[in-house]
Design an enzyme around this catalytic site. Structure first.
Site, PDB file in Angstrom:
ATOM      1  N   LYS A  10     137.561 112.098  57.940  1.00  0.00           N
ATOM      2  CA  LYS A  10     138.302 111.214  58.845  1.00  0.00           C
ATOM      3  C   LYS A  10     139.807 111.522  58.845  1.00  0.00           C
ATOM      4  O   LYS A  10     140.310 112.233  57.958  1.00  0.00           O
ATOM      5  CB  LYS A  10     138.054 109.758  58.422  1.00  0.00           C
ATOM      6  CG  LYS A  10     136.591 109.319  58.556  1.00  0.00           C
ATOM      7  CD  LYS A  10     136.454 107.821  58.296  1.00  0.00           C
ATOM      8  CE  LYS A  10     135.026 107.360  58.455  1.00  0.00           C
ATOM      9  NZ  LYS A  10     134.909 105.880  58.381  1.00  0.00           N
ATOM     10  N   TYR A  50     130.461 105.113  67.595  1.00  0.00           N
ATOM     11  CA  TYR A  50     130.219 103.910  66.782  1.00  0.00           C
ATOM     12  C   TYR A  50     129.645 102.756  67.626  1.00  0.00           C
ATOM     13  O   TYR A  50     129.799 101.594  67.236  1.00  0.00           O
ATOM     14  CB  TYR A  50     131.527 103.458  66.123  1.00  0.00           C
ATOM     15  CG  TYR A  50     131.929 104.271  64.904  1.00  0.00           C
ATOM     16  CD1 TYR A  50     131.135 104.281  63.751  1.00  0.00           C
ATOM     17  CD2 TYR A  50     133.111 105.005  64.883  1.00  0.00           C
ATOM     18  CE1 TYR A  50     131.509 105.005  62.621  1.00  0.00           C
ATOM     19  CE2 TYR A  50     133.487 105.734  63.752  1.00  0.00           C
ATOM     20  CZ  TYR A  50     132.684 105.720  62.633  1.00  0.00           C
ATOM     21  OH  TYR A  50     133.053 106.435  61.513  1.00  0.00           O
ATOM     22  N   ASN A 113     138.517 105.275  54.817  1.00  0.00           N
ATOM     23  CA  ASN A 113     137.603 105.571  53.705  1.00  0.00           C
ATOM     24  C   ASN A 113     137.179 107.043  53.661  1.00  0.00           C
ATOM     25  O   ASN A 113     136.112 107.375  53.145  1.00  0.00           O
ATOM     26  CB  ASN A 113     136.414 104.611  53.700  1.00  0.00           C
ATOM     27  CG  ASN A 113     135.523 104.763  54.916  1.00  0.00           C
ATOM     28  OD1 ASN A 113     135.856 105.491  55.850  1.00  0.00           O
ATOM     29  ND2 ASN A 113     134.392 104.081  54.908  1.00  0.00           N
ATOM     30  N   HIS A 116     132.711 109.911  56.810  1.00  0.00           N
ATOM     31  CA  HIS A 116     131.547 109.236  57.385  1.00  0.00           C
ATOM     32  C   HIS A 116     130.319 110.102  57.116  1.00  0.00           C
ATOM     33  O   HIS A 116     130.421 111.322  57.075  1.00  0.00           O
ATOM     34  CB  HIS A 116     131.720 109.080  58.906  1.00  0.00           C
ATOM     35  CG  HIS A 116     130.456 108.666  59.593  1.00  0.00           C
ATOM     36  ND1 HIS A 116     130.039 107.356  59.653  1.00  0.00           N
ATOM     37  CD2 HIS A 116     129.485 109.400  60.196  1.00  0.00           C
ATOM     38  CE1 HIS A 116     128.868 107.305  60.279  1.00  0.00           C
ATOM     39  NE2 HIS A 116     128.516 108.533  60.614  1.00  0.00           N
ATOM     40  N   GLU A 127     123.779 111.216  66.034  1.00  0.00           N
ATOM     41  CA  GLU A 127     125.152 111.646  65.729  1.00  0.00           C
ATOM     42  C   GLU A 127     125.323 113.164  65.846  1.00  0.00           C
ATOM     43  O   GLU A 127     126.359 113.642  66.321  1.00  0.00           O
ATOM     44  CB  GLU A 127     125.534 111.166  64.332  1.00  0.00           C
ATOM     45  CG  GLU A 127     125.654 109.649  64.271  1.00  0.00           C
ATOM     46  CD  GLU A 127     126.071 109.113  62.909  1.00  0.00           C
ATOM     47  OE1 GLU A 127     126.361 107.909  62.826  1.00  0.00           O
ATOM     48  OE2 GLU A 127     126.112 109.902  61.933  1.00  0.00           O
TER      49      GLU A 127
HETATM   50  P1  CMP Z   1     131.550 104.567  58.374  1.00  0.00           P
HETATM   51  O1  CMP Z   1     130.588 105.053  57.359  1.00  0.00           O
HETATM   52  O2  CMP Z   1     132.272 105.573  59.186  1.00  0.00           O
HETATM   53  O3  CMP Z   1     130.760 103.576  59.384  1.00  0.00           O
HETATM   54  C1  CMP Z   1     131.397 102.489  60.057  1.00  0.00           C
HETATM   55  C2  CMP Z   1     132.782 102.272  59.591  1.00  0.00           C
HETATM   56  O4  CMP Z   1     133.364 101.038  59.917  1.00  0.00           O
HETATM   57  C3  CMP Z   1     132.821 102.328  58.085  1.00  0.00           C
HETATM   58  O5  CMP Z   1     132.620 103.647  57.644  1.00  0.00           O
HETATM   59  C4  CMP Z   1     134.199 101.750  57.788  1.00  0.00           C
HETATM   60  O6  CMP Z   1     135.205 102.737  57.698  1.00  0.00           O
HETATM   61  C5  CMP Z   1     134.492 100.905  59.027  1.00  0.00           C
HETATM   62  N1  CMP Z   1     134.753  99.519  58.705  1.00  0.00           N
HETATM   63  C6  CMP Z   1     135.910  98.887  58.916  1.00  0.00           C
HETATM   64  N2  CMP Z   1     135.835  97.612  58.529  1.00  0.00           N
HETATM   65  C7  CMP Z   1     134.593  97.417  58.044  1.00  0.00           C
HETATM   66  C8  CMP Z   1     133.909  96.301  57.490  1.00  0.00           C
HETATM   67  N3  CMP Z   1     134.492  95.102  57.356  1.00  0.00           N
HETATM   68  N4  CMP Z   1     132.621  96.491  57.093  1.00  0.00           N
HETATM   69  C9  CMP Z   1     132.015  97.702  57.241  1.00  0.00           C
HETATM   70  N5  CMP Z   1     132.621  98.792  57.776  1.00  0.00           N
HETATM   71  C10 CMP Z   1     133.906  98.642  58.174  1.00  0.00           C
END
Ligand code: CMP
Length: 141
Positions: A10, A50, A113, A116, A127
């Site tokens: 990311k 998403y 984070n 993904h 995806e």
């Molecule tokens: P990812 O695995 O990319 O899939 C969805 C993303 O939403 C997740 O990682 C997080 O980075 C993002 N996200 C942001 N806020 C939240 C939240 N409160 N709960 C879960 N995912 C979140």
């Protein structure tokens, strides 16, 4: 079973200059890139990716963050690649991620984070096709 999963390094991880470190972790875990590109996701592209989260409160912030800079999008292939990559990434919230995982090492928040990874074979199929049209979920295609 050898399978494929979609991974994204990311914008926060790209800005931190840990692309190489993340790919090294994939390879050391037996997850080998079979397709890879660096791209800046537009917000509509992030929204489409998403779409499953479109009703969630964090959807706008998530898609704005994902279009805030370049990402690296990869297809990883390996034994049980989908679960193996989820284990390697660690929990979505880096504060809860086990030490030794990518998110524990490089994630700053639940939004920033670092990486993904697809969460199921169905998601991986969607995806992979989203970013690499024509590329099959199955290994060796
Ligand atoms: P990812 O695995 O990319 O899939 C969805 C993303 O939403 C997740 O990682 C997080 O980075 C993002 N996200 C942001 N806020 C939240 C939240 N409160 N709960 C879960 N995912 C979140």
């Amino acid at each position: 079973m050898v399978e494929r999963t979609l991974a994204i390094i990311k914008p926060d991880a790209v800005k931190k200059r840990v692309i190489g470190n993340v790919i090294q972790r994939y390879e050391a875990a037996g997850l080998y890139p079979v397709a890879m590109k660096m791209m800046s996701l537009s917000q509509p592209i992030a929204e489409g990716f998403y779409a499953v989260h479109r009703e969630r409160s964090f959807f706008h912030d998530l898609t704005a963050f994902m279009s805030s800079g370049p990402s690296v999008v990869l297809v990883l292939e390996g034994e049980n690649a989908i679960q193996a990559n989820r284990d390697l990434m660690g929990a979505t919230d880096p504060q809860k991620a086990e030490s030794g995982t990518i998110r524990a090492a490089h994630g700053a928040s639940i939004e920033a984070n670092a990486v993904h990874g697809s969460d199921s074979p169905e998601t991986a199929g969607f995806e992979i096709g989203y970013f690499f049209p024509g590329m099959d979920l199955q290994a060796g295609c």
